[in-house]
Structures are given as structure tokens and as C-alpha cells.
Design a protein around this motif. Structure first.
Motif, PDB file in Angstrom:
ATOM      1  N   ASP A 185     -25.953 -10.236  19.154  1.00  0.00           N
ATOM      2  CA  ASP A 185     -26.983 -10.300  20.264  1.00  0.00           C
ATOM      3  C   ASP A 185     -26.829 -10.539  21.560  1.00  0.00           C
ATOM      4  O   ASP A 185     -26.638 -10.025  22.364  1.00  0.00           O
ATOM      5  N   ALA A 186     -24.935 -11.704  21.038  1.00  0.00           N
ATOM      6  CA  ALA A 186     -25.044 -12.874  22.430  1.00  0.00           C
ATOM      7  C   ALA A 186     -23.130 -12.160  22.932  1.00  0.00           C
ATOM      8  O   ALA A 186     -22.103 -11.806  21.965  1.00  0.00           O
ATOM      9  N   LYS A 187     -23.091 -12.017  23.808  1.00  0.00           N
ATOM     10  CA  LYS A 187     -21.135 -11.277  24.072  1.00  0.00           C
ATOM     11  C   LYS A 187     -20.382 -12.273  23.900  1.00  0.00           C
ATOM     12  O   LYS A 187     -20.261 -13.408  24.068  1.00  0.00           O
ATOM     13  N   ARG A 188     -19.513 -12.025  23.091  1.00  0.00           N
ATOM     14  CA  ARG A 188     -18.551 -12.540  22.733  1.00  0.00           C
ATOM     15  C   ARG A 188     -16.996 -12.643  23.124  1.00  0.00           C
ATOM     16  O   ARG A 188     -16.529 -13.612  23.523  1.00  0.00           O
ATOM     17  N   VAL A 189     -16.520 -11.446  23.422  1.00  0.00           N
ATOM     18  CA  VAL A 189     -15.594 -10.734  24.115  1.00  0.00           C
ATOM     19  C   VAL A 189     -15.273  -9.540  24.518  1.00  0.00           C
ATOM     20  O   VAL A 189     -16.505  -8.764  24.249  1.00  0.00           O
ATOM     21  N   GLN A 190     -14.902  -9.233  25.724  1.00  0.00           N
ATOM     22  CA  GLN A 190     -14.498  -8.200  26.618  1.00  0.00           C
ATOM     23  C   GLN A 190     -12.955  -8.202  26.998  1.00  0.00           C
ATOM     24  O   GLN A 190     -12.828  -8.976  27.188  1.00  0.00           O
ATOM     25  N   LEU A 191     -13.521  -6.903  25.837  1.00  0.00           N
ATOM     26  CA  LEU A 191     -11.410  -6.329  26.246  1.00  0.00           C
ATOM     27  C   LEU A 191     -11.345  -4.797  27.408  1.00  0.00           C
ATOM     28  O   LEU A 191     -12.191  -4.159  27.311  1.00  0.00           O
ATOM     29  N   LEU A 192     -10.723  -5.048  28.204  1.00  0.00           N
ATOM     30  CA  LEU A 192     -10.151  -3.596  28.804  1.00  0.00           C
ATOM     31  C   LEU A 192      -8.906  -3.232  28.961  1.00  0.00           C
ATOM     32  O   LEU A 192      -7.961  -3.877  29.496  1.00  0.00           O
ATOM     33  N   GLU A 193      -8.798  -1.610  29.093  1.00  0.00           N
ATOM     34  CA  GLU A 193      -7.668  -0.963  29.046  1.00  0.00           C
ATOM     35  C   GLU A 193      -7.338   0.143  29.506  1.00  0.00           C
ATOM     36  O   GLU A 193      -8.732   0.318  30.082  1.00  0.00           O
ATOM     37  N   THR A 194      -6.074   0.107  30.196  1.00  0.00           N
ATOM     38  CA  THR A 194      -6.221   1.996  30.882  1.00  0.00           C
ATOM     39  C   THR A 194      -5.535   2.456  29.580  1.00  0.00           C
ATOM     40  O   THR A 194      -4.807   2.358  28.117  1.00  0.00           O
ATOM     41  N   THR A 195      -6.044   3.902  29.554  1.00  0.00           N
ATOM     42  CA  THR A 195      -6.479   5.079  28.431  1.00  0.00           C
ATOM     43  C   THR A 195      -4.693   5.962  28.614  1.00  0.00           C
ATOM     44  O   THR A 195      -4.227   5.920  29.789  1.00  0.00           O
ATOM     45  N   VAL A 196      -4.827   6.212  27.194  1.00  0.00           N
ATOM     46  CA  VAL A 196      -3.589   6.891  27.780  1.00  0.00           C
ATOM     47  C   VAL A 196      -4.323   8.347  27.251  1.00  0.00           C
ATOM     48  O   VAL A 196      -5.100   8.906  26.411  1.00  0.00           O
ATOM     49  N   ASN A 197      -3.741   9.675  27.997  1.00  0.00           N
ATOM     50  CA  ASN A 197      -4.262  10.674  27.918  1.00  0.00           C
ATOM     51  C   ASN A 197      -3.239  11.065  26.766  1.00  0.00           C
ATOM     52  O   ASN A 197      -2.154  11.390  26.629  1.00  0.00           O
ATOM     53  N   HIS A 198      -4.256  11.796  25.824  1.00  0.00           N
ATOM     54  CA  HIS A 198      -3.497  12.064  24.788  1.00  0.00           C
ATOM     55  C   HIS A 198      -3.381  13.722  24.815  1.00  0.00           C
ATOM     56  O   HIS A 198      -1.642  14.297  24.128  1.00  0.00           O
ATOM     57  N   ASP A 199      -4.503  14.713  25.278  1.00  0.00           N
ATOM     58  CA  ASP A 199      -3.868  16.175  25.596  1.00  0.00           C
ATOM     59  C   ASP A 199      -4.700  16.971  26.373  1.00  0.00           C
ATOM     60  O   ASP A 199      -4.254  18.155  26.389  1.00  0.00           O
ATOM     61  N   GLY A 200      -4.506  15.968  27.789  1.00  0.00           N
ATOM     62  CA  GLY A 200      -4.949  16.828  28.531  1.00  0.00           C
ATOM     63  C   GLY A 200      -6.437  17.120  28.433  1.00  0.00           C
ATOM     64  O   GLY A 200      -7.264  16.847  29.441  1.00  0.00           O
ATOM     65  N   THR A 201      -7.604  16.656  27.424  1.00  0.00           N
ATOM     66  CA  THR A 201      -8.923  16.922  27.561  1.00  0.00           C
ATOM     67  C   THR A 201      -9.357  15.203  27.045  1.00  0.00           C
ATOM     68  O   THR A 201     -10.210  14.488  27.814  1.00  0.00           O
ATOM     69  N   ASN A 202      -8.628  15.598  25.627  1.00  0.00           N
ATOM     70  CA  ASN A 202      -9.419  13.695  25.219  1.00  0.00           C
ATOM     71  C   ASN A 202      -7.860  12.025  25.407  1.00  0.00           C
ATOM     72  O   ASN A 202      -6.663  12.442  26.098  1.00  0.00           O
ATOM     73  N   ARG A 203      -8.810  11.605  26.183  1.00  0.00           N
ATOM     74  CA  ARG A 203      -7.847  10.204  26.344  1.00  0.00           C
ATOM     75  C   ARG A 203      -8.417   8.942  25.073  1.00  0.00           C
ATOM     76  O   ARG A 203      -9.008   9.368  24.967  1.00  0.00           O
ATOM     77  N   LYS A 204      -6.853   8.229  24.747  1.00  0.00           N
ATOM     78  CA  LYS A 204      -7.532   7.815  23.410  1.00  0.00           C
ATOM     79  C   LYS A 204      -7.142   6.282  24.403  1.00  0.00           C
ATOM     80  O   LYS A 204      -6.488   5.230  24.877  1.00  0.00           O
ATOM     81  N   ILE A 205      -7.695   4.910  23.617  1.00  0.00           N
ATOM     82  CA  ILE A 205      -7.663   3.442  23.854  1.00  0.00           C
ATOM     83  C   ILE A 205      -7.951   2.890  22.480  1.00  0.00           C
ATOM     84  O   ILE A 205      -8.575   3.318  21.798  1.00  0.00           O
ATOM     85  N   SER A 206      -6.997   1.632  22.219  1.00  0.00           N
ATOM     86  CA  SER A 206      -7.005   0.951  21.215  1.00  0.00           C
ATOM     87  C   SER A 206      -6.725  -0.567  21.586  1.00  0.00           C
ATOM     88  O   SER A 206      -6.302  -1.111  22.151  1.00  0.00           O
ATOM     89  N   LEU A 207      -8.475  -1.066  20.940  1.00  0.00           N
ATOM     90  CA  LEU A 207      -8.279  -2.244  21.279  1.00  0.00           C
ATOM     91  C   LEU A 207      -7.956  -2.990  19.913  1.00  0.00           C
ATOM     92  O   LEU A 207      -8.769  -2.846  18.975  1.00  0.00           O
ATOM     93  N   ASP A 208      -8.329  -4.624  19.989  1.00  0.00           N
ATOM     94  CA  ASP A 208      -8.364  -5.244  18.618  1.00  0.00           C
ATOM     95  C   ASP A 208      -8.788  -6.609  19.435  1.00  0.00           C
ATOM     96  O   ASP A 208      -8.770  -7.324  20.198  1.00  0.00           O
ATOM     97  N   PHE A 209      -9.687  -7.234  18.053  1.00  0.00           N
ATOM     98  CA  PHE A 209     -10.356  -8.314  18.657  1.00  0.00           C
ATOM     99  C   PHE A 209     -10.594  -9.530  16.957  1.00  0.00           C
ATOM    100  O   PHE A 209     -10.434  -8.688  16.162  1.00  0.00           O
ATOM    101  N   SER A 210     -10.807 -10.182  17.830  1.00  0.00           N
ATOM    102  CA  SER A 210     -10.614 -11.302  16.319  1.00  0.00           C
ATOM    103  C   SER A 210     -11.653 -12.383  16.749  1.00  0.00           C
ATOM    104  O   SER A 210     -11.938 -12.566  17.770  1.00  0.00           O
ATOM    105  N   VAL A 211     -12.522 -12.430  15.480  1.00  0.00           N
ATOM    106  CA  VAL A 211     -13.614 -13.375  15.638  1.00  0.00           C
ATOM    107  C   VAL A 211     -13.774 -14.148  14.281  1.00  0.00           C
ATOM    108  O   VAL A 211     -13.902 -13.158  13.350  1.00  0.00           O
ATOM    109  N   TYR A 212     -14.290 -15.142  14.320  1.00  0.00           N
ATOM    110  CA  TYR A 212     -14.813 -15.676  13.238  1.00  0.00           C
ATOM    111  C   TYR A 212     -16.506 -15.242  13.043  1.00  0.00           C
ATOM    112  O   TYR A 212     -17.393 -15.492  14.524  1.00  0.00           O
TER     113      TYR A 212
END
Length: 258
Positions: free
Chosen positions: A196-223
């Protein structure tokens, strides 16, 4: 003495040939009986020649393994020590030591768990992501890291990944999003929490997939340490009244790196 050695060599050679002839039948694909619970060579009839592999005898589930439950032996069966059986539902090859079964090896990677996310909507720009514990190996949903094993499927437990082994983890979050066009005028992303303690926060621009759905892919590394838990939250750059839906076409993949 030389005669005896030569005779012994011929005897061993005859045994070896017998073993080869047992499995090297003229046309395995035609003559092999699929109901026979034996190890056999597997060939491809569409190719001209060559043995392509071999198959272990298989059972559907762990409970189908012989010498388990009420049939478990009280003394070791030496003749069966080392027997292998493949369990289809778990993707494990199990070995029998004459008393009990244990994992011999896993066909799938044993350091990567992957889960589908339940659909969830927000009108405030942020929402915690519910992680479905469903195991569906044909669709690449599995949990060898046991992150969701024996975890509650309601309340806070649904959002949590429980760490069983201390180490460095790579977490890929693949979000499928729907919503009004204005929802995607700013960047979207995710926050990662440990206990419950925030470690990482990432923001990216979404990609228009098919006009209805948008997608975003994020990678975290954490110990993280054994006994801790990870929670993931979808977020918007501006928050406030941003409305969007994270659909069940979204997934989280966790890899134990070290």
C-alpha cells in the motif's frame, strides 16, 4: 579371457538391439496405439524421414497419478523409482520416487506468471486494477510464481499479487482502454504499490488500436521481499473527472528476474 569378453559384448549388444526394436516400429504414426500408456517416438507423417521427438505417458490431473491417496504405498516400490508421467492440467512432468510424486520439470517457464484483469471503470481518472486468478494455460494464463494462489478473490485480495520469493521482479502491464475521446487527450499510466505504499508511477500516451480500443504497455522493475504484496492502479495525468474503462482485454505479466 578374450572369448568371454567378446561373448559378453555380443550379449549386451543383443539387449541393446532389442530395446531399439521395441520402439523403432516401421511406421509409428500408424501402428502406435494412442491408448497405450507407454513412452513412444513421435514422427511427422508430412515429412520424409526422421524421428521428431518422444512423448511421455500422460494423465489429465494430479489426482489421476497412480499410487496416490488411498493407493499410496506404505513402503517404497523400488521397481517404480524414477517413473515419469506428464500432467496435462498443470504442464508438469512428475517423477515417482517409489513413495510419493514430485515435480521433475516444468514444460512452461517457472518464473513468469500472467493474469487477465477484470473490467473496471473510473470517472475520477484513477482506479485499482482487479487481477483475475483464473488459470487458462491455452491462453497463456498461468501462475508458477503462486502470486494469486490461496489469495481471496474478493475485497482487497482481488487487487493484490502476493510475493512468495524475495527478488527482483519485472512487471509488464498491458492495458486495453475504452472511453470518450477526451479521456485520451492526456497521458494515462499506472502506479505500483508495495504493501500500500506507492513505489513507482509511469505515464505514457495511449495508442489508438482500432478506433474503439486504445492500448498502453508499461514496464516496472521492483525489488520485493517474501510476504509483501503488490497492487496496481490505473491513473490519468490530470485526474479529476477523466472517465475511461479498463477492459478485460488487459493483462499483467510478472517475471522473477533475480
Amino acid at each position: 579371457m578374450k572369448r568371454y569378453i567378446f561373448g559378453l559384448f555380443l550379449f549386451v549388444l543383443s539387449i541393446y538391439n532389442a530395446q531399439v526394436n521395441f520402439t523403432n516400429i516401421p511406421n509409428p504414426d500408424v501402428n502406435a496405439n494412442a491408448n497405450d500408456k507407454v513412452m513412444m517416438y513421435i514422427t511427422n507423417t508430412n515429412e520424409a524421414s526422421g524421428v521428431k521427438g518422444f512423448g511421455l505417458p500422460a494423465v489429465e490431473t494430479v489426482t489421476d497419478l497412480p499410487y496416490t491417496g488411498a493407493n499410496a504405498p506404505t513402503t517404497r516400490i523400488e521397481e517404480l523409482r524414477g517413473m515419469l508421467l506428464f500432467v496435462k492440467s498443470t504442464g508438469l512432468a512428475m517423477v515417482f520416487d517409489g513413495l510419493v510424486w514430485s515435480k521433475a520439470f516444468e514444460v512452461e517457464s517457472d518464473n513468469i506468471s500472467r493474469f487477465q484483469l477484470n473490467q473496471v471503470a473510473t470517472t475520477s481518472g484513477s482506479v485499482f486494477l482487479p487481477i483475475n486468478p483464473l488459470i487458462d494455460k491455452p491462453n497463456f494464463l498461468a501462475d508458477p510464481l503462486r502470486l494469486k494462489t490461496n489469495v481471496p478473490v474478493t475485497g482487497d485480495g482481488l487487487n493484490r499479487l502476493y510475493i512468495r520469493q524475495t527478488g527482483l521482479y519485472r512487471i509488464n502491464l498491458n492495458l486495453n482502454l475504452t472511453g470518450a475521446a477526451g479521456a485520451f487527450s492526456s497521458r494515462l499510466g499506472a502506479s505500483l504499490y508495495v504493501n500500500d505504499a506507492k513505489r513507482v508511477q509511469l505515464l505514457e500516451t495511449t495508442v489508438n488500436h482500432d478506433g474503439t480500443n486504445r492500448k498502453i504497455s508499461l514496464d516496472f522493475s521492483v525489488y520485493v521481499v517474501q510476504g509483501q504484496y503488490i497492487t496496481l492502479e490505473a491513473i490519468s495525468e490530470i485526474g479529476g473527472t477523466t472517465s475511461y474503462t479498463v477492459t478485460n482485454g488487459s493483462y499483467v505479466t510478472v517475471e522473477k528476474v533475480l
